[in-house]
Design an enzyme around this catalytic site. Structure first.
Site, PDB file in Angstrom:
ATOM      1  CG  HIS A 104      -3.948  25.076  -0.455  1.00  0.00           C
ATOM      2  ND1 HIS A 104      -4.403  24.508  -1.623  1.00  0.00           N
ATOM      3  CD2 HIS A 104      -4.477  24.347   0.545  1.00  0.00           C
ATOM      4  CE1 HIS A 104      -5.189  23.490  -1.338  1.00  0.00           C
ATOM      5  NE2 HIS A 104      -5.244  23.363  -0.031  1.00  0.00           N
ATOM      6  CG  HIS A 106      -3.716  23.742   5.152  1.00  0.00           C
ATOM      7  ND1 HIS A 106      -5.029  24.105   5.307  1.00  0.00           N
ATOM      8  CD2 HIS A 106      -3.680  22.961   4.045  1.00  0.00           C
ATOM      9  CE1 HIS A 106      -5.764  23.550   4.347  1.00  0.00           C
ATOM     10  NE2 HIS A 106      -4.964  22.851   3.568  1.00  0.00           N
TER      11      HIS A 106
END
Ligand code: 5GP
Ligand code: ZN
Length: 147
Positions: A104, A106
Site C-alpha cells: 500500500h 500512503h
C-alpha cells in the site's frame, strides 16, 4: 484463494467484506481512506490483487499505484481538506514499518503544524567520503544487473 489472502485485511476490503471509504478504483487499483489517519484525507492506494511486498508486486501494477497516488495527491490539494503539501510513503518490510502485508502507498496530506516528524538516526547529516558513495553505488548497480 491462498490462506495469506484469506487472512488479509486489505483483500477483505477489496472484496467488500470489510467496510472502507473508497475514493477511487479501476480494474487493478483501489484507493480508500486510512482508518487511523495521520491527517484528514490520508489515503491508501493498493493493488486489487494480493501482493505482500514489492518483490511480489508486478512492476506494471506498481506504476499504476504510483499514477493513482499522484492523481490523489493532486485531488487532495483541490479537495477543500487542509493540504499544503503531500507525502507519499511506502513501507516495504517489517523493519521499514510495514504492518499490513498487502502492498500500500500512503498519500498523506501535509500542512504547517500537523505534527508529523520523520526522525533519522544519529549519523544523518554526515557526508560519507566520495569513495564510500562510489562503493555503495557500485553494489547497487551490480545488483540491478543481476536482477
Ligand atoms: P503500514 O504501517 O503497514 O505502512 O500501514 C498500514 C495502514 O493501514 C495503517 O496506517 C493503518 O491505520 C491502516 N489500516 C489498518 N487496518 C485498516 C483497516 O481495516 N481499514 C483501513 N481503512 N485502514 C487500515
Ligand atoms: Zn491482500
Amino acid at each position: 484463494m491462498k490462506q495469506e489472502e484469506q487472512d488479509c485485511i486489505f483483500c477483505k476490503i477489496v472484496a467488500g467484506e470489510l467496510p472502507s471509504s473508497r475514493v477511487f478504483e479501476d480494474n487493478q487499483v483501489l484507493a480508500f481512506l486510512d482508518i487511523r489517519p495521520i491527517t484528514p484525507g490520508h489515503t491508501l492506494v493498493i493493488p486489487k490483487q494480493h501482493a505482500p511486498n514489492l518483490a511480489k508486486l508486478d512492476p506494471g501494477i506498481g506504476g499504476e499505484i504510483f499514477k493513482v497516488g499522484m492523481k490523489i495527491a493532486s485531488a487532495l490539494r483541490r479537495s477543500g481538506l487542509r493540504c499544503e503539501g503531500v507525502n507519499l510513503w511506502l513501507a516495504d518490510g517489517k523493519v521499514a514499518g510495514q504492518d499490513v502485508f498487502h502492498v500500500h502507498l500512503h498519500i498523506i496530506p501535509r500542512f504547517s503544524g500537523d505534527g508529523l516528524r520523520i526522525r533519522a538516526g544519529p549519523d544523518y547529516g554526515k557526508m560519507p567520503p566520495r569513495d564510500e558513495l562510489e562503493k555503495q553505488a557500485d553494489s547497487i548497480t551490480q545488483a540491478l544487473k543481476s536482477s
